[in-house]
Design a protein around this motif. Structure first.
Motif, PDB file in Angstrom:
ATOM      1  N   TRP A   1      -1.960   3.255  -1.871  1.00  0.00           N
ATOM      2  CA  TRP A   1      -2.204   2.045  -2.656  1.00  0.00           C
ATOM      3  C   TRP A   1      -1.089   1.046  -2.392  1.00  0.00           C
ATOM      4  O   TRP A   1      -0.016   1.403  -1.909  1.00  0.00           O
ATOM      5  N   SER A   2      -1.324  -0.213  -2.688  1.00  0.00           N
ATOM      6  CA  SER A   2      -0.313  -1.246  -2.481  1.00  0.00           C
ATOM      7  C   SER A   2      -0.490  -2.352  -3.500  1.00  0.00           C
ATOM      8  O   SER A   2      -1.586  -2.591  -4.006  1.00  0.00           O
ATOM      9  N   ALA A   3       0.607  -3.022  -3.803  1.00  0.00           N
ATOM     10  CA  ALA A   3       0.608  -4.165  -4.707  1.00  0.00           C
ATOM     11  C   ALA A   3       1.788  -5.041  -4.328  1.00  0.00           C
ATOM     12  O   ALA A   3       2.949  -4.638  -4.498  1.00  0.00           O
ATOM     13  N   GLU A   4       1.495  -6.212  -3.754  1.00  0.00           N
ATOM     14  CA  GLU A   4       2.525  -7.127  -3.270  1.00  0.00           C
ATOM     15  C   GLU A   4       3.426  -6.400  -2.274  1.00  0.00           C
ATOM     16  O   GLU A   4       2.963  -5.923  -1.263  1.00  0.00           O
ATOM     17  N   ASP A   5       4.744  -6.286  -2.573  1.00  0.00           N
ATOM     18  CA  ASP A   5       5.669  -5.664  -1.622  1.00  0.00           C
ATOM     19  C   ASP A   5       5.845  -4.170  -1.852  1.00  0.00           C
ATOM     20  O   ASP A   5       6.702  -3.542  -1.222  1.00  0.00           O
ATOM     21  N   PHE A   6       5.046  -3.575  -2.731  1.00  0.00           N
ATOM     22  CA  PHE A   6       5.205  -2.168  -3.070  1.00  0.00           C
ATOM     23  C   PHE A   6       4.058  -1.347  -2.487  1.00  0.00           C
ATOM     24  O   PHE A   6       2.897  -1.761  -2.539  1.00  0.00           O
ATOM     25  N   TYR A   7       4.423  -0.168  -1.963  1.00  0.00           N
ATOM     26  CA  TYR A   7       3.438   0.704  -1.325  1.00  0.00           C
ATOM     27  C   TYR A   7       3.626   2.128  -1.827  1.00  0.00           C
ATOM     28  O   TYR A   7       4.708   2.712  -1.716  1.00  0.00           O
ATOM     29  N   GLY A   8       2.549   2.675  -2.394  1.00  0.00           N
ATOM     30  CA  GLY A   8       2.561   4.071  -2.792  1.00  0.00           C
ATOM     31  C   GLY A   8       2.123   4.922  -1.617  1.00  0.00           C
ATOM     32  O   GLY A   8       1.080   4.668  -1.011  1.00  0.00           O
ATOM     33  N   CYS A   9       2.916   5.920  -1.274  1.00  0.00           N
ATOM     34  CA  CYS A   9       2.661   6.714  -0.074  1.00  0.00           C
ATOM     35  C   CYS A   9       2.612   8.202  -0.401  1.00  0.00           C
ATOM     36  O   CYS A   9       3.333   8.686  -1.275  1.00  0.00           O
TER      37      CYS A   9
END
Length: 228
Positions: free
Chosen positions: A73-81
């Protein structure tokens, strides 16, 4: 990129909340990133670069080097990996140590607390190359290699891959930190100058824990960086 509220790992799993500068690689590109929190199953990464959810990524960790993962998932400059394979508790300790001893005044350091130039020099020496020999293999002059090792200039992108190949590490690990070999860590007891700060701290924590008869997680080592 549209945010997708997927869980990258079990919410009940303990996480380390931190801020560790590292590098992420995807589709032949390497870019700066920060790990904001991490567990054995995944991590939250912040970067100003665009990461695709379609291609696998690699992130540099202090102990294992480049580790495979995927963006869920992603939101703006953040990425869940999510990691392709869960990392170990020892790796989590290594990440914690690297984050704890990171100083904002040491911007050039990677996850192993070496500058790129120092890492090139160490890997060159470990590989048995003289400066002239490595320069010839990479296709540059000795003065250019000297400037790289002195952190006066950085190798160009097209040269970095050749340099990494000759030194026996991945390009991502060369730029952001190459993990130590087991025998190098073991040699810290005899010559601590050969190890990175994170290696020295881990070895010291282990020795203190053994001497005190406690678990390593009970041992904390703090460095006062002063007001630099």
């Amino acid at each position: 990129m549209t945010a997708q509220p997927k869980r990258m790992f079990d919410r009940r799993e303990p996480r380390l909340v931190l801020q560790l500068r590292t590098g992420v690689g995807q589709a032949g590109r390497a870019f700066d990133a920060e790990i904001m929190n991490i567990s054995t199953g995944g991590m939250l990464v912040r970067t100003s670069s665009d990461i695709s959810q379609n291609d696998p990524i690699q992130v540099v960790l202090p102990q294992s080097g480049a580790v495979g993962a995927r963006v869920v998932w992603s939101a703006e400059d953040f990425y869940g990996c999510s990691f392709d394979t869960p990392i170990s508790e020892d790796e989590l300790d290594s990440v914690r140590d690297a984050a704890r001893f990171h100083s904002p005044f040491r911007e050039a350091y990677g996850v192993d607390h070496e500058t790129l130039g120092a890492r090139i020099k160490r890997l060159r020496t470990a590989s048995g190359f003289t400066m002239v020999e490595l320069a010839q293999k990479v296709g540059v002059s000795k003065p250019t290699l000297w400037k790289w090792e002195g952190d006066q200039v950085r190798p160009r992108h097209e040269t970095m891959g050749i340099l990494a190949q000759q030194l026996g590490v991945g390009e991502l690990e060369l730029v952001y930190g190459a993990p130590r070999l087991g025998e190098e860590v073991a040699s810290l007891e005899g010559d601590e100058e050969q190890g990175s700060l994170a290696d020295i701290v881990r070895a010291s924590r282990k020795r203190i824990a053994e001497a005190a008869g406690v678990d390593e997680v009970s041992v904390d080592i703090h460095i006062n960086w002063g007001n630099e």
